[in-house]
Every structure is written in C-alpha cells, then in structure tokens.
Design an enzyme around this catalytic site. Structure first.
Site, PDB file in Angstrom:
ATOM      1  N   CYS A  16       0.823  -1.207   0.000  1.00 16.52           N
ATOM      2  CA  CYS A  16       0.000   0.000   0.000  1.00 16.52           C
ATOM      3  C   CYS A  16       0.853   1.252   0.000  1.00 16.52           C
ATOM      4  O   CYS A  16       2.075   1.186   0.070  1.00 16.52           O
ATOM      5  CB  CYS A  16      -0.901   0.015   1.230  1.00 16.52           C
ATOM      6  N   CYS A  75       2.938   1.609   3.017  1.00 15.16           N
ATOM      7  CA  CYS A  75       4.130   0.751   3.012  1.00 15.16           C
ATOM      8  C   CYS A  75       5.279   1.458   2.307  1.00 15.16           C
ATOM      9  O   CYS A  75       6.413   1.443   2.765  1.00 15.16           O
ATOM     10  CB  CYS A  75       3.868  -0.557   2.284  1.00 15.16           C
ATOM     11  N   ASP A  96       5.226 -31.211   4.587  1.00 13.00           N
ATOM     12  CA  ASP A  96       6.324 -31.483   5.492  1.00 13.00           C
ATOM     13  C   ASP A  96       6.023 -30.657   6.737  1.00 13.00           C
ATOM     14  O   ASP A  96       5.432 -29.585   6.635  1.00 13.00           O
ATOM     15  CB  ASP A  96       7.634 -31.049   4.833  1.00 13.00           C
ATOM     16  N   ASP A 129      13.339 -32.820   1.643  1.00 12.86           N
ATOM     17  CA  ASP A 129      12.091 -32.812   0.887  1.00 12.86           C
ATOM     18  C   ASP A 129      12.328 -32.724  -0.607  1.00 12.86           C
ATOM     19  O   ASP A 129      11.405 -32.889  -1.389  1.00 12.86           O
ATOM     20  CB  ASP A 129      11.228 -31.605   1.289  1.00 12.86           C
TER      21      ASP A 129
END
Lengths: 694, 52
Positions: free
Chosen positions: A9, A12, A412, A596
């Site tokens: 925004c 920000c 995971d 993973d």
C-alpha cells in the site's frame, strides 16, 4: 536490492523508504510495488543484513536479492520491444478503422479507393514492423518443417495485406486492411501478456538464484562472516554447511563429509570428501561441515551452474502438455486445410481465381486464432497477478494447470507448517560446558533445531567448545569428538534416550546419560487456515515428518490432519509421494528442506516457502514469498477457476468459429463482419479472463 | 469532401504525436512500476518539489 513480499500500500512505500533513508549510509531508496522490491543505493560499507533488520524492526519482511542477476536483462528489452510493436499496431489499427468505417457506411468509387490507398499506406509498414515476432517464429518453425501457431497467423496477416493491396489496385470493393491490423494488434496483446507472465516466472527463478548463493560463509581470523559470493577470492577460507552448495571451486582444508556430485557427474552415489580433496562449485555438501580454501570463484564456476540447475529443474517438468499446446496442435493444420478446401472448391465451382482467393483469405482471417491467442495468456496473467498480490510466485508456466488437478496435499511439518524456527526452552537449566559443546555440534548442521540452538547459545555469549571430527549423520544428528570422548547431538532414538512429549534434541557426552534440549516450534502463520481450507475443498491432507511419533500425532491433532507419517526418512518421503502418484493421485507437495527435495521433484506440483533451503526452492513450482501460508487454499481455488476460464475461453472461440466459418465458406463474409466478429470474440475472452481478478 | 485533404493528414499527425509520446514514456521508464505509482500519488512526500 531487497525483496519485500509484504508491501502492498501507499503507507508501506513511504514507511519503507523513510526508514531506509534514515539509515546512516543509505543514499537513495525506491520501492517498486509492482515487483515488490526496493532498490537501495548505499555507501559501500552498509551491509544488506542490517537493512533487512532495520526493515524487520518496522514490521516488513525483507530478503536480499542479487542485483547483478536481476539487472535489466534481455527479457526486459524484449518486453519493451513487444510493447512498442503493440503500440504501433494499435495506432495504425485505430486510424485504418476510422477510414474503414467511412467505407462501410457507404463511401463509393473514388473516395473509397482513396481511403483504401491511405489504409494501405498506413497498414503495410505497420504490419511489416509489428508482425515481425510472428513472422520470425513462423519462419523458424517452417525451416525445420514444423507447424506452430505462428504459421497460420503470419499467413493470415500477409495474405490479408497482400490481397487487400491487390484489390485496392483493381479498385475492388473489399479490403481487409483493418482486419490484418486488428489481428496483429490482438495477437500482439496476447503475446505481450504471455511474455510478461513468463518474464515474471523467469525473474522469479532469477530472484531465487539471487536469494540462493550470493552469500557464502567466509572465515576471517576465526570469525564467520557472511559475504557475497562475488566477493570471494582465491585463497579465502569458506565454511560450507551440510545441505549447502559449494560457492566456489576449492580444496578441502578441514572437515570430512560426503558430496553429492550428481549435478556435475550424473553419479548419484555420494562421494567421500576429506582434507586435500578438490571440490567444485555446485556440489552439495551432504553430511559434515567443510572448510574450503577457494581456488577459483566467480562467474565461470558457481553462478553458471546454478542457472543450469534451475533450468534443469524447470525442463524436468516441461513434459507436461498444456491445454494451449493441445489446442494449437489440432488448430493449425485444420485452418490451413479448411482454407485450401475453400480455394479449391470455389475455383472449381466458379473458375474465378480472384473470388476463390478472396474467400480463402476471409476464411483464414476469420478462423485466425485471435481469441485462441488470447485465451490462455489473459487467464494466466490474471491468475498469476492475483496470486502474486497474495505473495505466491508461480515459477513454472504450467504450474497453474497442474495445480488445478491436485487432489492430495502432502505437507512437510518442520519449516513448512511451522515457522521452522523453533526456540529452545529453558537453556539456563544446562551447565555452561554442556552448552558450549552443544553450540559446537549444532553449528555444524543446517537442521532447523540445530541452527536455532546454536543461535540461542551464541546469544547467551557462550563460546563453542573445541570439537573435532564433526560429522552429520543424515536423519540422525551430529557426531563429534571432544577431549577424547565421543559426543553426539541428535534424535532420541539415535542416542538411546526415551523420546519425550515435545520436540527435543538430545546431547550425549561420552557415557553420561543424554540430556534433552526441548524446543517449542511456533505454528506458521496461516497454517490452520490453510489446512482447513484444503480439507474443505475435499483434499486429503497428509503430514510427513522426521519427528517422533508423539510430537507428530499431537501436531496433526492440533491442525485436524487425519493421516500422518512420523519418523520418515528423506528417501521415504519421495517413496510416499510416488506411492500416492501410483494410486493415480495428483499430489501437491509442500516442503522446505533438503530432505524434501526428492519428494518435491516427484510430486505433480510442489510449493516451498521462501525460507526453504535452496535445493528445495529450485525443485518447486511455486514459492510462497511471505511467511503466511494461509493463501494456499485459495491458490488451488484460483488455479481451478483459471482452468475453468481457459476451457470457457476455448469454448467461446470454438463457438465463434462454428458460426463464422460457414458464413465465410459460403462467401458472405465482408470485412465489416470479420472485424466485428474478431473484436467481439477477443473482448469476450479477455473480459472472461478478467473475472478472475476479483 | 475537399476538407479531407487537410483532415486526414491532420488526424494522422495528431495520432503520430500520441505514438511518439508513448515511445518517449516507454524509453523513460514510466511503465516500470504502475502499481507503485498508483499508490504513490496518495502520499504527501515530495508534494512541494520533485525528488532530487
């Protein structure tokens, strides 16, 4: 250059820019909200790490990006080039359309011919400039005797232009200049959208490689310091943690480990590495920490291979045939056949070549894939844009389509559903000596528990003990030698301890009974919402973890996950995913660790958080940039809606062809009808795609 | 219909100016951050003078 996944925004922008400008040594800072990045100009001594911390202080997540990898590239130039051609086509189209309206509303004789001539003057150069991307691609395909979507497009544009010019010279009634231009314009628009989406995906890949290796841990006078890989010079000492990739070519000074050299040699068996051995950039350090003496650094070693790895991971998934490809494969030959039949048929019936040519060209123009060319890119752009705003980066072009097919989600646990930053509890209960040994062991591992433990002890100001023979035993823990006694830090069952309720890692010194370091891992933000949303969509959610049975059961119960596997080793994760795939399921794998990676690559689609280990991010199709994973449920909904839109768009294009083609074949198509139908279908398709943005 | 002699070149010329302006904007990075520019207009930094 920092990535700012949570900026969204006006407030920000000013907050981030103001904070950075206050920081001593920052010359200029500018936020780019479209790319969610901030580019910062600083004095040379400002460390990116400090700026990231400053931003975290005001509540913004930031990651470092490699400015060099992201610098204005060929892709940027090409996108500008396309936009320029698009503008020229649009400009020419509007002017010619104005003249054509006059012709359609009844201009006759000399006026009509004049207008046709002016149209020709505008159209022909505009087509020659704007149509180049199509002509080039079509020529490339034809040279290797293949047909692609660009062949019918180029043929239609060129024939429409050429025939209209001929008609104009003959003073004929119909000219298709406006059709040739609007074809070019709409198709370029589709091409531009497509390119932009893919550029985002590509820059995401670049961004990831930018996130990956630019940091190496250099040892300077006994101190570890994170430095940029491009700053490494031959002769430097570098520490490589297990799971990390060698940042440069070098010779092992200290430490023993196994190396995964499959990237370079294709051999999958790990190779032992010890002092004196030469290693190359890109090899993955598997078990123990290694200290390297750098022999060659820079472009020629690590960065190039890294880019190759990303490309490899991407091409592995490319065997998937997208909906658009399947459509094009039927479409291109069909159109040419139809138009050739029209030419032969009408010539046979009337023996009038000019009429037959006119009709054949009008068939080619009317069937030309205006709507088809826009059908997929418009939808993918709208969907990717929507997901990007939610903090999801779609790396692979077909990820959305594959995501829409998913029916099983495998998570995971550590680092994906949890923050991956478990905090050790009650460290002051342990004697200092034990903590200093624990630090030495923990620093040797990139396992989340070990890193957190090492960090917490470091913060207490306790030095690491002098431990030798450090070795990580994958899936179990770290082993070392201290004052002649064997010390081990790792899982309870490996040390012969009784696993307790919570998450813990155990330290065993010599023959003393093992001591537990207990951890509390915070649930990742949005994890509950994500799991609930996925189950509400009828997906089966499965939890995989290397943790103890009790901890995983409690965790699964907390999130309401019915099926879980505890104590899973890395290779078993991939087996479980492959087993599910063999049952005919489409698996979405979400994971973040080295363990993973195989499962991520084996799954139908894969997602990893931005905090994931580099190898995991490379292997996955979608990356969650923020720390909140609640958009996950919505992502699948969006992907399904995107697939539905693409199919609707194909249906719209088909419907339009079914109406228009018989008219064109019968010889009733006029330039006005062609223009109306073409614009109407293109706009319908785009509007349908835009519905996704809400 | 004689007026067309003037009107057609005039309209092409005006359109051409638009096209040239677009090329200029494209070359000057005006389209780099449409999202950000949309929001930037709302904040009051640099309202009195342009950012140096």
């Amino acid at each position: 250059m920092l990535s700012l996944p949570t900026a969204h925004c006006a407030a920000c922008i000013s907050a981030v820019e103001r904070r950075l400008m206050q920081y001593p040594g920052v010359r200029d800072a500018r936020v780019n909200l479209s790319l969610k990045r901030v580019s910062i100009e600083t004095e040379p001594d400002v460390r990116p790490q400090d700026l990231i911390e400053a931003l975290e202080g005001i509540g913004y997540e930031a990651h470092e990006l490699d400015a060099e990898a992201l610098a204005a590239t060929a892709a940027e130039r090409e996108s500008r080039d396309l936009l320029m051609r698009l503008a020229v086509a649009g400009f020419a189209m509007m002017n010619v359309m104005l003249l054509s309206v006059a012709v359609w509303s009844g201009a006759a004789d000399a006026t009509r011919d004049l207008f046709h001539w002016i149209s020709a003057l505008i159209t022909l150069p505009a087509i020659a400039f704007s149509g180049q991307p199509f002509f080039r691609n079509a020529w490339k395909a034809l040279r290797v005797r293949r047909l692609n979507m660009d062949v019918p497009i180029s043929l239609a544009i060129i024939l429409a232009g050429g025939l209209s010019l001929y008609e104009t010279m003959q003073g004929g009634r119909h000219a298709y200049f406006d059709a040739a231009l609007s074809l070019t314009f709409f198709l370029l628009a589709g091409r531009y959208l497509d390119f932009r989406t893919r550029a985002v995906a590509r820059s995401a890949a670049q961004e990831l490689s930018a996130l990956e290796v630019p940091r190496a841990t250099r040892i300077e006078e006994g101190e570890e310091r994170a430095v940029s890989v491009s700053d490494l010079r031959p002769g430097d000492l570098v520490l490589v943690r297990p799971g990390g990739r060698m940042p440069a070519d070098g010779i092992v000074e200290r430490g023993e480990s196994e190396l995964d050299r499959s990237l370079l040699t294709g051999e999958t068996m790990p190779v032992f590495a010890g002092p004196g051995m030469a290693v190359s950039a890109g090899e993955i350090n598997l078990t123990g920490p290694l200290t390297l003496r750098v022999t060659a650094a820079g472009e020629e070693s690590s960065l190039n291979r890294l880019a190759d790895l990303v490309a490899m991971a991407e091409s592995a998934k490319n065997s998937y045939t997208s909906l658009a490809d399947r459509a094009a494969r039927i479409y291109a030959p069909g159109v040419h056949l139809l138009s050739a039949l029209a030419l032969i048929g009408w010539y046979a019936a009337t023996a009038d070549l000019r009429l037959a040519l006119n009709i054949a060209v009008s068939v080619l123009i009317i069937t030309c894939p205006c709507a088809l060319g826009l059908a997929v890119p418009a939808v993918v752009t709208a969907a990717s844009g929507r997901l990007f705003r939610r903090g999801m980066l779609i790396k692979s072009a077909t990820a959305l389509e594959r995501l829409a097919e998913v029916d099983t989600v495998v998570f995971d646990k550590t680092g994906t559903l949890t923050q991956g930053a478990p905090e050790p509890l009650a460290l002051d209960r342990h004697p200092r000596e034990r903590l200093s040994i624990a630090r030495a062991l923990a620093e040797a591992s990139s396992h989340p528990l070990a890193r957190s433990l090492a960090g917490a002890i470091r913060e207490m100001g306790i030095e690491a003990a002098d431990v030798s023979d450090l070795e990580e035993v994958p899936g179990h823990g770290v082993r070392g030698r201290w004052k002649g006694r064997e010390i081990r830090l790792g899982r309870a069952d490996w040390l012969g301890a009784q696993a307790g309720e919570g998450t813990a890692t155990w330290l065993k010194i010599g023959d003393e009974p093992p001591a537990a370091f207990e951890f509390k891992d915070h649930l990742r933000k949005g994890a509950e919402e994500a799991v609930r949303a996925l189950e509400a969509q009828g997906m089966e959610v499965i939890l995989l973890s290397g943790d103890s049975e009790t901890a995983v059961r409690r965790f699964a119960a907390m999130l309401g996950i019915g099926r879980y596997h505890a104590g899973v080793r890395p290779e078993e994760k991939a087996e479980i995913v492959l087993g599910l795939a063999a049952e005919g399921r489409r698996v979405l794998m979400a994971g973040d660790g080295l363990n993973d990676t195989a499962a991520l690559a084996a799954a139908h689609v894969s997602i990893s958080p931005a905090t994931a280990l580099d190898a995991a991010r490379v292997a996955s199709d979608i990356v969650i940039m923020g720390s909140d994973i609640s958009p996950l449920g919505e992502t699948i909904v969006t992907a399904r809606r995107a697939r539905a839109r693409i199919r609707e768009n194909f249906a719209i294009a088909l419907l339009y062809n079914m109406i228009a083609v018989p008219i064109a074949l019968a010889g009733y198509a006029t330039p006005l009808a062609a223009a109306l139908a073409m614009s109407a279908s293109s706009i319908t398709v785009s509007l349908n795609a835009l519905r996704l943005r809400r | 219909m004689d007026v067309l002699i003037y009107l057609i070149p005039a309209s092409l010329f005006l359109g051409g100016i638009g096209l040239a302006a677009f090329f200029w904007a494209l070359k000057n990075n005006q389209f780099d951050d449409p999202e950000g520019d949309r929001h930037r207009i709302l904040n009051s930094d640099w309202d009195d003078e342009p950012k140096p």
